[in-house]
Design an enzyme around this catalytic site. Structure first.
Site, PDB file in Angstrom:
ATOM      1  N   ASP A 210       0.811  -1.219   0.000  1.00 48.97           N
ATOM      2  CA  ASP A 210       0.000   0.000   0.000  1.00 48.97           C
ATOM      3  C   ASP A 210       0.852   1.280   0.000  1.00 48.97           C
ATOM      4  O   ASP A 210       1.855   1.365   0.728  1.00 48.97           O
ATOM      5  CB  ASP A 210      -0.862  -0.021   1.275  1.00 48.97           C
ATOM      6  CG  ASP A 210      -1.823   1.140   1.355  1.00 48.97           C
ATOM      7  OD1 ASP A 210      -2.788   1.151   0.588  1.00 48.97           O
ATOM      8  OD2 ASP A 210      -1.600   2.053   2.190  1.00 48.97           O
ATOM      9  N   GLU A 273       1.619  -0.492  -4.961  1.00 46.35           N
ATOM     10  CA  GLU A 273       0.663   0.573  -5.276  1.00 46.35           C
ATOM     11  C   GLU A 273       1.489   1.822  -5.584  1.00 46.35           C
ATOM     12  O   GLU A 273       1.673   2.693  -4.750  1.00 46.35           O
ATOM     13  CB  GLU A 273      -0.304   0.828  -4.112  1.00 46.35           C
ATOM     14  CG  GLU A 273      -1.480   1.667  -4.580  1.00 46.35           C
ATOM     15  CD  GLU A 273      -2.174   2.480  -3.504  1.00 46.35           C
ATOM     16  OE1 GLU A 273      -3.215   3.084  -3.806  1.00 46.35           O
ATOM     17  OE2 GLU A 273      -1.676   2.539  -2.358  1.00 46.35           O
TER      18      GLU A 273
HETATM   19  C1  NOJ Z   1      -4.381   3.177  -0.654  1.00 48.87           C
HETATM   20  C2  NOJ Z   1      -5.524   2.278  -0.313  1.00 48.87           C
HETATM   21  O1  NOJ Z   1      -5.904   1.558  -1.459  1.00 48.87           O
HETATM   22  C3  NOJ Z   1      -6.615   3.184   0.224  1.00 48.87           C
HETATM   23  O2  NOJ Z   1      -7.846   2.507   0.349  1.00 48.87           O
HETATM   24  C4  NOJ Z   1      -6.142   3.743   1.541  1.00 48.87           C
HETATM   25  O3  NOJ Z   1      -7.093   4.670   2.027  1.00 48.87           O
HETATM   26  C5  NOJ Z   1      -4.800   4.443   1.378  1.00 48.87           C
HETATM   27  N1  NOJ Z   1      -3.872   3.744   0.571  1.00 48.87           N
HETATM   28  C6  NOJ Z   1      -4.157   4.647   2.729  1.00 48.87           C
HETATM   29  O4  NOJ Z   1      -3.690   3.422   3.230  1.00 48.87           O
END
Ligand code: NOJ
Ligand code: CA
Length: 535
Positions: A210, A273
């Site tokens: 993430d 991500e």
């Molecule tokens: C990306 C995640 O996909 C999202 O849902 C989240 O709010 C943020 N990162 C913070 O962790």
């Protein structure tokens, strides 16, 4: 290109290159105990439906202990399961059941911030001399009492939160309840890598990591400049360029450590991500392909749904990929408007076809296989903290997070009670309804994935753009003699395409022709032609 990445006969491709990954948002997949919230036992009970779809792996969004300020992306224990989702035993059972069906299981690892309720942060904020003080990022106020930098958090407001007890600010890139972890601290780094090992030892097949772009902020590097292209609709966070916060050099070092841990177990995958431009994203493969196997590229989410714009994007992406890099282009997830709403419901099958026929690993977000569109969330049911903080701009993520509508009975077969977000049916109806209709979107998705599995051209082959106009995108996928041509009509009018071959799939049902010499695409039609010799 490293041997393990080469799609040829001697070196079989890795599973994460050929399989479709299916993203599960656990709160909204299946509730097993009647509390209106999905859970791990619920996922296990639906594994046969997942297998029937034809995907080879599931990525499960966070289910770790969490106060749920950001619905699980605020973790208070990296090595546990929130009681809301079940127990560690439930997880082990789910993992074994998935593996027994040949499904890989990928977890969501949230390394850049914990919950403010995590014992580490509780200790860190207890005093300036705490042994965990440096596990988070603390700084003094400016002389006027304002935050150390002008940085705006992703959900609006300052990225710094004032702590009265110790008289300093801490960095919190998302919510205040999500203090940023300090990967520059070796003990924190060890603890986090150990958390990865905890799950790898249990047998998980990899991680989606993430918000990794924020892992090494240049906290003392000063303010962010304004973004000259900003418009208010982009939300407050985009009003500045994150020149100090995102993609700082130290991030790559963090990912390299994560990759080393991942690679110390056989056949695992590390997915990032990696939000950003093409130039931002490419370095996340690593000069020696030693960082992410799959750094997500999100540009399709912000590209107009037009054949020429999308083709140009794919061409730029293909050209930018370094040797040995395996592509992955994102079309949907739990953070953005549903693709059926962005592209238009009539284009949902075309969009799915694009996702599943582009070169690289497709990640299919739950519900997109049956054409889920955005739900309208009544004001009093809004859950997403982003929508609550920055209301009315359409940034809220609830519309894409509503529960899976499995059946037509009360609460959609998702739960026996009112779900945490209202149930929403896609235009073609519930899963059960679509499962019994051969012409449904769900059955189209199943055929499409089966076709992808059957043809190495689709799962491993090269990509070549053949024709592009404002309304039509045509490209070839080829692996040796296996050659398929994908024809996508992104308009609501019929379109002629000079392509010939055997139509093996149409989004509009069965085509009667055994062979087409000049293809006429119906409005919103996707057709895949087999053009292999003798095909
Ligand atoms: C990306 C995640 O996909 C999202 O849902 C989240 O709010 C943020 N990162 C913070 O962790
Ligand atoms: Ca439940």
């Amino acid at each position: 290109m490293p041997a393990s990445h080469r799609p040829d006969r001697q070196n079989a491709p890795a599973w994460w290159q050929t399989e479709v990954i299916y993203q599960i948002y656990p709160r909204s997949f299946q509730d097993s105990n009647g509390d209106g919230i999905g859970d791990l036992a619920g996922i296990e009970s639906r594994l046969d439906e997942i297998v029937a779809l034809g995907v080879g792996a599931i990525w499960i969004s966070p289910f770790f202990p969490s106060p749920m300020a950001d619905f699980g992306y605020d973790v208070s224990d990296y090595c546990g399961v929130d009681p809301m989702f079940g127990t560690l035993a439930d997880f082990d059972s789910l993992l074994a059941a998935a593996h027994a069906r040949g499904l890989k299981v990928i977890l969501d690892f949230v390394p850049c911030h914990s919950s403010d309720q995590h014992p580490w942060f509780v200790e860190s904020r207890a005093s300036r001399s705490s042994s965990k003080r440096d596990w988070y990022i603390w700084r003094d106020a400016r002389p006027d009492g304002s935050p150390p930098t002008n940085w705006i958090g992703e959900f609006g407001g300052s990225a710094w939160t004032w702590d009265d007890t110790t008289g300093q600010y801490y960095l919190s890139v998302f919510l205040s309840e999500q203090p940023a972890l300090n990967w520059a601290n070796p003990d924190l780094r060890t603890a986090m890598l150990d958390a990865m090992r905890f799950w790898l030892d249990r047998g998980v097949d990899g991680f989606r990591v993430d918000a990794i772009i924020f892992a090494a902020p240049d906290v003392d590097g000063g303010d962010h400049p304004p973004n000259p292209d900003w418009t208010p609709a982009m939300g407050p966070a985009r009003s500045q360029l994150q020149t100090r916060l995102a993609h700082q050099p130290g991030v790559f070092d963090v990912v390299r450590d994560m990759r080393r841990v991942t690679d110390s177990y056989p056949d695992r995958v590390l997915i990032g991500e990696t939000s950003g431009t093409l130039n931002d994203v490419m370095p996340y493969y690593g000069a020696d392909m030693d960082l992410f196997h799959l750094p997500f590229y999100f540009a399709m989410l912000s590209t107009p749904w037009q054949a020429d714009a999308l083709s140009a994007l794919v061409a730029r992406y293909e050209a930018a990929l370094p040797d040995g890099a395996w592509p992955t282009l994102v079309l949907g997830n739990h953070d953005i408007s549903r693709i059926a709403s962005r592209a238009g419901v009539a284009q949902a099958r075309v969009a799915l076809t694009l996702l599943l026929t582009l070169r690289g690993t497709p990640v299919l977000y739950q519900g997109d296989e049956m054409g889920m569109d955005n739900a309208t969330i009544p004001h009093n049911r809004v859950q997403d903290p982003w929508e609550r903080r920055v209301p009315g701009l359409g940034l809220g993520r609830d519309p894409a997070r509503t529960p899976m509508p499995w059946t037509d009975i009360d609460h959609g077969g998702f739960s026996t009670t009112e779900p945490w977000l209202p149930l929403h049916l896609p235009p073609e109806g519930s899963f059960a309804r679509q499962a019994t209709d051969p012409g449904s979107m769900l059955n189209y998705a199943r055929r499409l994935i089966a076709l992808r599995r059957a043809h190495s051209a689709l799962s491993q082959g090269t990509y070549r753009q053949i024709h592009v106009g404002p309304d039509v995108m045509v490209f070839e996928r080829r692996a040796g003699t296996n050659r398929l041509v994908v024809c996508l009509n992104m308009s609501a009018t019929a379109q002629g395409v000079s392509a010939s071959g055997v139509p093996v799939l149409s989004s509009c049902g069965n085509r009667v022709e055994a062979f087409v010499r000049k293809l006429v695409l119906a409005p919103n039609e996707a057709v895949i032609l087999d053009v292999s010799p003798g095909g």
